[in-house]
Design an enzyme around this catalytic site. Structure first.
Site, short mmCIF file in Angstrom:
data_model
loop_
_atom_site.label_atom_id
_atom_site.label_comp_id
_atom_site.label_asym_id
_atom_site.label_seq_id
_atom_site.Cartn_x
_atom_site.Cartn_y
_atom_site.Cartn_z
N GLY A 36 0.83 -1.19 0.00
CA GLY A 36 0.00 0.00 0.00
C GLY A 36 0.86 1.24 0.00
O GLY A 36 2.01 1.22 -0.47
N CYS A 37 0.33 2.33 0.52
CA CYS A 37 1.07 3.60 0.55
C CYS A 37 2.36 3.44 1.35
O CYS A 37 2.35 2.95 2.48
CB CYS A 37 0.20 4.68 1.18
SG CYS A 37 1.05 6.25 1.40
N TYR A 38 3.47 3.86 0.76
CA TYR A 38 4.75 3.66 1.46
C TYR A 38 4.88 4.52 2.70
O TYR A 38 5.69 4.21 3.58
CB TYR A 38 5.95 3.84 0.54
CG TYR A 38 6.00 5.04 -0.38
CD1 TYR A 38 5.39 6.25 -0.09
CD2 TYR A 38 6.73 4.96 -1.57
CE1 TYR A 38 5.48 7.33 -0.94
CE2 TYR A 38 6.83 6.03 -2.44
CZ TYR A 38 6.20 7.22 -2.12
OH TYR A 38 6.29 8.29 -2.98
#
Length: 204
Positions: A36-38
């Site tokens: 997902g979003c880093y």
């Protein structure tokens, strides 16, 4: 997700790689993970004891040195990832993956919550055959024990190239804690991590 079974299983498999780590002369190891979003993954691993550095970036695509805006289009083939380097005298790959599979949903294809697109896919980029085998064995164990209600879709692929994201993405949560995304998305994941791995947090 069956939380109690997940924790029990992952605590068990976390011991799998300790002997092999002792045989390796290098004291550090690096793995690249996408979940997902880093910003989320980075904030979590920066608080795990034994982790030396966490760098947000991109991997798995065809565009050379992509920008964040390019990756967001979903046309580069890259996933948002974090490159984690850890001290093997304090942690190991099994624990790194234990955290990884606890703090994101590996059963949703190309999405994590409201973040949708191939750039948010669940993926493990390995650097050698030992990393590949460890990741594959853990995924097989999780599926076999039906820890999740649905099959794991996490890909296990060789690392070809890692591109560091722009500087403003590094340590994003640390510098933007009051922004809505940080409070509503990252903070709950961080709190879950701190609860499950309370004995493995870095001392501040």
């Amino acid at each position: 997700m069956k939380n109690s079974l997940l924790i029990f299983l992952l605590l068990s498999i976390s011991m799998m790689g300790q002997d092999s780590n002792k045989k390796n002369t290098s004291n550090t190891e690096t793995i690249t993970l996408g979940g997902g979003c880093y910003w989320c993954i980075e904030a979590i691993f920066e608080n795990l004891d034994g982790v030396k550095t966490v760098v947000s970036g991109f991997s798995g695509g065809t565009t050379v040195n992509p920008s964040y805006d390019e990756v967001c289009t979903g046309k580069t083939g890259h996933a948002e990832v974090v490159q984690i380097t850890f001290d093997k005298s304090k942690t190991n790959l099994d624990e790194i993956l234990k955290v990884f599979f606890t703090v994101h949903d590996p059963t949703t294809l190309n999405r994590q919550g409201a973040d949708v697109g191939t750039q948010y896919r669940s993926v493990i980029f390995y650097r050698n055959d030992e990393q590949r085998k460890t990741a594959t064995d853990i995924i097989n164990d999780l599926n076999k024990n039906k820890v999740y209600n649905n099959p794991i879709v996490t890909k296990v692929e060789p690392l070809k190239k890692f591109y560091k994201a722009e500087n403003y993405h590094q340590d994003y949560y640390e510098y933007n804690k009051n922004k809505p995304y940080c409070r509503l998305v990252i903070q709950p994941k961080l709190e879950k991590f701190e609860k499950v791995f309370k004995d493995r947090l870095k001392k501040k």
